[in-house]
Motif scaffolding. Sequence first.
Motif, PDB file in Angstrom:
ATOM      1  N   GLN A 159     -13.136   6.269 -10.725  1.00 46.78           N
ATOM      2  CA  GLN A 159     -14.030   7.189 -10.024  1.00 46.78           C
ATOM      3  C   GLN A 159     -13.593   8.635 -10.182  1.00 46.78           C
ATOM      4  O   GLN A 159     -14.400   9.520 -10.407  1.00 46.78           O
ATOM      5  CB  GLN A 159     -14.099   6.821  -8.534  1.00 46.78           C
ATOM      6  N   TYR A 172       2.223   2.069  -3.419  1.00 46.69           N
ATOM      7  CA  TYR A 172       1.344   2.811  -4.326  1.00 46.69           C
ATOM      8  C   TYR A 172       1.320   4.302  -3.974  1.00 46.69           C
ATOM      9  O   TYR A 172       1.151   5.147  -4.854  1.00 46.69           O
ATOM     10  CB  TYR A 172      -0.058   2.215  -4.327  1.00 46.69           C
ATOM     11  N   LEU A 219      -9.923   1.109  -9.580  1.00 48.12           N
ATOM     12  CA  LEU A 219     -11.280   1.630  -9.401  1.00 48.12           C
ATOM     13  C   LEU A 219     -11.247   3.093  -8.963  1.00 48.12           C
ATOM     14  O   LEU A 219     -12.133   3.875  -9.330  1.00 48.12           O
ATOM     15  CB  LEU A 219     -12.046   0.779  -8.380  1.00 48.12           C
ATOM     16  N   GLU A 220     -10.222   3.469  -8.191  1.00 45.56           N
ATOM     17  CA  GLU A 220     -10.072   4.878  -7.815  1.00 45.56           C
ATOM     18  C   GLU A 220      -9.888   5.742  -9.063  1.00 45.56           C
ATOM     19  O   GLU A 220     -10.441   6.838  -9.166  1.00 45.56           O
ATOM     20  CB  GLU A 220      -8.874   5.056  -6.877  1.00 45.56           C
ATOM     21  N   ALA A 248       0.834  -1.204   0.000  1.00 40.98           N
ATOM     22  CA  ALA A 248       0.000   0.000   0.000  1.00 40.98           C
ATOM     23  C   ALA A 248       0.874   1.261   0.000  1.00 40.98           C
ATOM     24  O   ALA A 248       0.602   2.225  -0.723  1.00 40.98           O
ATOM     25  CB  ALA A 248      -0.939  -0.009   1.204  1.00 40.98           C
ATOM     26  N   ASP A 285      -3.930 -10.228  -1.573  1.00 44.94           N
ATOM     27  CA  ASP A 285      -3.781  -8.852  -1.077  1.00 44.94           C
ATOM     28  C   ASP A 285      -3.304  -7.917  -2.190  1.00 44.94           C
ATOM     29  O   ASP A 285      -3.785  -6.785  -2.321  1.00 44.94           O
ATOM     30  CB  ASP A 285      -2.797  -8.809   0.088  1.00 44.94           C
ATOM     31  N   SER A 301      -6.131  -7.374  -4.751  1.00 47.58           N
ATOM     32  CA  SER A 301      -7.165  -6.500  -4.186  1.00 47.58           C
ATOM     33  C   SER A 301      -6.706  -5.052  -4.186  1.00 47.58           C
ATOM     34  O   SER A 301      -7.492  -4.131  -4.466  1.00 47.58           O
ATOM     35  CB  SER A 301      -7.510  -6.945  -2.760  1.00 47.58           C
ATOM     36  N   LEU A 302      -5.423  -4.830  -3.872  1.00 43.99           N
ATOM     37  CA  LEU A 302      -4.886  -3.466  -3.878  1.00 43.99           C
ATOM     38  C   LEU A 302      -4.881  -2.896  -5.290  1.00 43.99           C
ATOM     39  O   LEU A 302      -5.253  -1.727  -5.500  1.00 43.99           O
ATOM     40  CB  LEU A 302      -3.465  -3.471  -3.297  1.00 43.99           C
ATOM     41  N   ALA A 307     -11.760  -4.018 -14.265  1.00 42.35           N
ATOM     42  CA  ALA A 307     -11.270  -2.776 -13.663  1.00 42.35           C
ATOM     43  C   ALA A 307     -10.179  -2.153 -14.532  1.00 42.35           C
ATOM     44  O   ALA A 307     -10.136  -0.928 -14.720  1.00 42.35           O
ATOM     45  CB  ALA A 307     -10.741  -3.047 -12.254  1.00 42.35           C
ATOM     46  N   GLU A 340      -6.829  -3.741  -7.774  1.00 40.09           N
ATOM     47  CA  GLU A 340      -8.216  -3.465  -8.148  1.00 40.09           C
ATOM     48  C   GLU A 340      -8.712  -2.174  -7.500  1.00 40.09           C
ATOM     49  O   GLU A 340      -9.363  -1.338  -8.150  1.00 40.09           O
ATOM     50  CB  GLU A 340      -9.117  -4.629  -7.727  1.00 40.09           C
ATOM     51  N   GLU A 341      -8.393  -1.997  -6.225  1.00 42.54           N
ATOM     52  CA  GLU A 341      -8.811  -0.786  -5.509  1.00 42.54           C
ATOM     53  C   GLU A 341      -8.266   0.465  -6.190  1.00 42.54           C
ATOM     54  O   GLU A 341      -8.991   1.451  -6.387  1.00 42.54           O
ATOM     55  CB  GLU A 341      -8.314  -0.856  -4.070  1.00 42.54           C
ATOM     56  N   LYS A 342      -6.975   0.444  -6.568  1.00 38.83           N
ATOM     57  CA  LYS A 342      -6.365   1.627  -7.172  1.00 38.83           C
ATOM     58  C   LYS A 342      -6.902   1.875  -8.578  1.00 38.83           C
ATOM     59  O   LYS A 342      -7.080   3.032  -8.987  1.00 38.83           O
ATOM     60  CB  LYS A 342      -4.842   1.475  -7.197  1.00 38.83           C
TER      61      LYS A 342
END
Length: 262
Positions: free
Chosen positions: A111, A60, A107-108, A57, A97, A100-101, A139, A103-105
């Motif tokens: 957005q 990133y 998706l950010e 994390a 992990d 998932s990280l 994504a 994918e999260e970034k």
Amino acid sequence: MIPDFVYRSANWTSKKAQSIAIQILASGPVPRHVGFVMDGNRRYARMHHQEVKAGHAEGYVALRRVLEICMQLNIRCVSVYGFSIENFKRSPQEVEDLLSLVEEKLLEICQHGDLLDQHGVRLNVVGNKSLFPPRLQEAARKAEEMTAKNDKAILNLCMPYTSRDEITTAVTDAVQEKLDEGSPFAEISEDDIDAHIMTNARGSPPLDILVRTSGVKRLSDYLLWQGCEDAQIQYTDGYWPDFGLWDFMPILLDYQRKMWSN
């Protein structure tokens, strides 16, 4: 207790110093394309007594910081090693992990691609995306689509990626192109393969500098085709989450010195 105004003053001084340093660097020759092997996230986490995912994390966060610096320097293209195909061999929990990280970034970005949109950066997710789970493939597709019209700079997020896979794919595509043209026995040239290298096909200029953090001196199957000619390879001791302008500055100064001496 140190008053708040002292912290604010120190922060302002630091930002001012960085701004001046960037202006000085930008006045000299600037690389068009810089690649990063973002190494040391796991060791950084252990050093700070954190879980491995916390180190990724922080990695990133460092990527965002370094990309901002590169854009201020008007570097046209940045490529980062986000996830190696070899990373699938790590523990299932670390792989999950990491995915998932990622994918999260992504998706950010979908957005509010603030930093990318602010600097007109187009995102390319470069690699064998079929190896990712469907949710991550989607994504990546959305993030690329969101930034497709940006044309001032390029960010190549290489994942899941290895150079061997990239070169194999480029050769296969070059052969298929010849077959589609009705030339089954035509010779495949270096230029044919070069045109199908993933970063080149996405509009990236030739690689000028390849940087690896953490003190490890190996290429880890990254940008081997792009780095085989004129790219300067630089190693730095600090872990990626700590990497910033003052670590990047001597690398850029060395690049400028070599450019001026040519």
